[in-house]
Design a protein around this motif. Sequence first.
Motif, short mmCIF file in Angstrom:
data_model
loop_
_atom_site.label_atom_id
_atom_site.label_comp_id
_atom_site.label_asym_id
_atom_site.label_seq_id
_atom_site.Cartn_x
_atom_site.Cartn_y
_atom_site.Cartn_z
N PHE A 122 33.61 17.71 32.60
CA PHE A 122 35.03 17.37 32.43
C PHE A 122 35.21 16.19 31.47
CE2 PHE A 122 38.92 15.13 33.49
CZ PHE A 122 39.85 16.15 33.60
N ALA A 123 34.50 15.12 31.72
CA ALA A 123 34.68 13.89 30.95
C ALA A 123 33.80 13.89 29.71
CB ALA A 123 34.38 12.67 31.83
N GLY A 129 39.34 24.61 36.57
CA GLY A 129 38.77 25.13 37.80
C GLY A 129 37.26 25.18 37.79
N CYS A 130 36.68 25.45 36.63
CA CYS A 130 35.21 25.49 36.54
C CYS A 130 34.61 24.21 35.98
CB CYS A 130 34.76 26.68 35.69
SG CYS A 130 34.65 28.23 36.61
N HIS A 131 35.42 23.37 35.36
CA HIS A 131 34.90 22.12 34.81
C HIS A 131 35.04 20.96 35.79
CE1 HIS A 131 33.80 22.93 30.52
NE2 HIS A 131 34.43 24.06 30.82
N ALA A 132 35.87 21.13 36.82
CA ALA A 132 35.97 20.14 37.90
C ALA A 132 36.42 20.88 39.16
CB ALA A 132 36.96 19.04 37.55
N PRO A 133 35.59 21.80 39.67
CA PRO A 133 36.00 22.62 40.82
C PRO A 133 35.90 21.88 42.14
CG PRO A 133 33.78 23.21 40.13
CD PRO A 133 34.26 22.17 39.16
N GLU A 134 36.80 22.23 43.05
CA GLU A 134 36.69 21.68 44.40
C GLU A 134 35.51 22.34 45.11
OE1 GLU A 134 39.89 20.06 47.26
OE2 GLU A 134 39.91 22.25 47.50
N THR A 135 35.46 23.66 45.08
CA THR A 135 34.31 24.41 45.56
C THR A 135 34.33 25.79 44.92
OG1 THR A 135 33.21 25.40 47.50
CG2 THR A 135 35.60 25.15 47.61
N ILE A 136 33.15 26.33 44.64
CA ILE A 136 33.07 27.67 44.06
C ILE A 136 33.11 28.74 45.14
CG2 ILE A 136 31.77 26.84 42.06
CD1 ILE A 136 29.27 28.10 43.36
N PHE A 137 33.04 28.31 46.40
CA PHE A 137 33.04 29.27 47.51
C PHE A 137 34.49 29.59 47.90
CE2 PHE A 137 28.79 27.53 47.82
CZ PHE A 137 28.04 28.66 48.07
N THR A 138 35.03 30.57 47.24
CA THR A 138 36.38 31.02 47.51
C THR A 138 36.53 32.46 47.05
OG1 THR A 138 38.72 30.69 46.97
CG2 THR A 138 37.12 30.03 45.30
N ASP A 139 37.33 33.23 47.77
CA ASP A 139 37.59 34.61 47.38
C ASP A 139 38.68 34.68 46.32
OD1 ASP A 139 35.71 35.55 49.17
OD2 ASP A 139 37.17 35.69 50.82
N GLU A 140 39.33 33.56 46.09
CA GLU A 140 40.39 33.50 45.10
C GLU A 140 39.88 32.83 43.83
OE1 GLU A 140 43.38 31.27 47.07
OE2 GLU A 140 43.76 32.78 48.62
N LYS A 141 40.77 32.58 42.91
CA LYS A 141 40.40 31.86 41.70
C LYS A 141 39.95 30.45 42.07
CE LYS A 141 42.26 30.40 37.23
NZ LYS A 141 43.46 30.36 36.35
N ILE A 142 38.89 29.99 41.43
CA ILE A 142 38.36 28.66 41.74
C ILE A 142 39.41 27.60 41.40
CG2 ILE A 142 36.57 26.97 41.16
CD1 ILE A 142 34.71 29.31 40.59
N LYS A 143 39.68 26.74 42.38
CA LYS A 143 40.73 25.74 42.21
C LYS A 143 40.15 24.42 41.69
CE LYS A 143 43.52 27.63 46.00
NZ LYS A 143 44.12 27.35 47.32
N PRO A 144 40.89 23.75 40.81
CA PRO A 144 40.42 22.45 40.32
C PRO A 144 40.57 21.37 41.37
CG PRO A 144 42.58 22.95 39.41
CD PRO A 144 42.14 24.17 40.16
N ARG A 145 39.69 20.41 41.32
CA ARG A 145 39.75 19.26 42.21
C ARG A 145 40.84 18.31 41.71
NH1 ARG A 145 34.82 18.46 41.59
NH2 ARG A 145 34.98 16.66 40.21
N LYS A 146 41.59 17.74 42.60
CA LYS A 146 42.68 16.84 42.22
C LYS A 146 42.24 15.38 42.15
CE LYS A 146 45.73 20.16 42.08
NZ LYS A 146 46.32 20.59 40.79
N GLU A 164 38.05 13.86 39.08
CA GLU A 164 37.83 14.88 38.06
C GLU A 164 36.72 14.50 37.09
OE1 GLU A 164 40.82 13.53 38.70
OE2 GLU A 164 42.41 15.06 38.69
N SER A 165 36.55 13.21 36.85
CA SER A 165 35.55 12.76 35.88
C SER A 165 34.13 13.11 36.30
CB SER A 165 35.66 11.25 35.66
OG SER A 165 35.41 10.54 36.86
N GLU A 166 33.93 13.47 37.58
CA GLU A 166 32.60 13.86 38.04
C GLU A 166 32.25 15.29 37.65
OE1 GLU A 166 31.47 11.13 41.85
OE2 GLU A 166 32.17 13.15 42.24
N GLY A 167 33.21 16.02 37.09
CA GLY A 167 32.92 17.38 36.66
C GLY A 167 32.52 18.27 37.82
N VAL A 168 31.43 19.01 37.62
CA VAL A 168 30.88 19.86 38.68
C VAL A 168 30.01 18.96 39.55
CG1 VAL A 168 29.52 21.92 39.21
CG2 VAL A 168 30.89 21.83 37.11
N ASN A 169 30.56 18.52 40.67
CA ASN A 169 29.84 17.55 41.50
C ASN A 169 29.11 18.24 42.66
OD1 ASN A 169 31.83 18.07 43.41
ND2 ASN A 169 32.76 16.04 43.28
N CYS A 170 28.60 17.45 43.59
CA CYS A 170 27.78 18.01 44.68
C CYS A 170 28.56 19.04 45.50
CB CYS A 170 27.28 16.89 45.59
SG CYS A 170 26.29 15.64 44.75
#
Length: 327
Positions: A66-67, A85-102, A105-111
């Motif tokens: 992200f950053a 949604g993929c550059h700063a996702p909350e979680t990839i485990f979802t049946d819907e479209k991957i939602k961005p973390r609010k 964000e600067s952590e990008g794809v975090n733990c």
Amino acid sequence: MFYKNVKLLKFLISLFFLPVCLFPVSCTIYPELVETGPKSPKSERCGDCHQDIYREWKDSPHARSFANEAFREETNDYQFTFCIGCHAPETIFTDEKIKPRKVNESEGVNCNSCHLNDCKLSGPTPAHGPHPIAAENPFFRSSELCGRCHVGTYAAWQASGATESRKTCQDCHMPAINRKLIQDDPWQKIYPKREGKQHLFASLAFFKNDENPLKLSFIQVNRTEGMVEGLLELENTGIPHSVPTGDYGYREVVVTVKLLDNAGRVVALKQESLFVELKTAVPYQGKKHIPFSFSGSTNVSVIKATMVRTSFNNDKNTLLAEAIHHL
């Protein structure tokens, strides 16, 4: 004396938590580690215990997804929200479209982006610890995990036939490493070493484990009076997707053929760029031929070819392969 007392205290704590190590149970000392939304934790909280993995992730492309200036420019200052949604996702485990973390964000794809599943933290091996943990999840060993965001590359991997040899994204980009999962005292004293994965997500990790996955070869070179002509062959022998690869962003690989004089100076050169969009990328087990013709062959002794992945601003160049032919 104080130091000895501290060591004794840590030893007693280790004995107290020994049953946690011996039996597959978990407690919830840190329930905040599985929070979502505004309370989503920073990865440094995970790094308190998982120190080695945190250090690797911090220097990885995932942490910079992200950053970074290229992503900011390519998304018009983060206005193209469907990318987040993929550059700063909350979680990839979802049946819907991957939602961005609010938050964060600067952590990008975090733990938690990859390990948070239904309010529990999960991974590829059985685990137990002081936070909610899910059972062993084989999904973490599959390329489908990475394919949640790397859609185009995952599709290319599926089409490559690499599935038959069971070579996954993780095999190439997350090499196995034998170590303790936790480095913080006193926990590290009660957890044994076991096979895990590096979290550098490096594109060149595969190159260290496989000999010549990309090959450059001069299959034809003719030198006549005043001319040097030939044919350079590019071959993708071991990378189970196209090179370059991906869906979005700037993905260019530059192939350069240089004619050098006896002092090593460049007399002439030819460059050709490979792009996914232009269908000039080299597929798995595919070949590409680049003809070249240079005039002025006096006092020249070497032809050198390089294959380099470059960046949006051409300020980061990574050598992928090279070949040298002596005239």
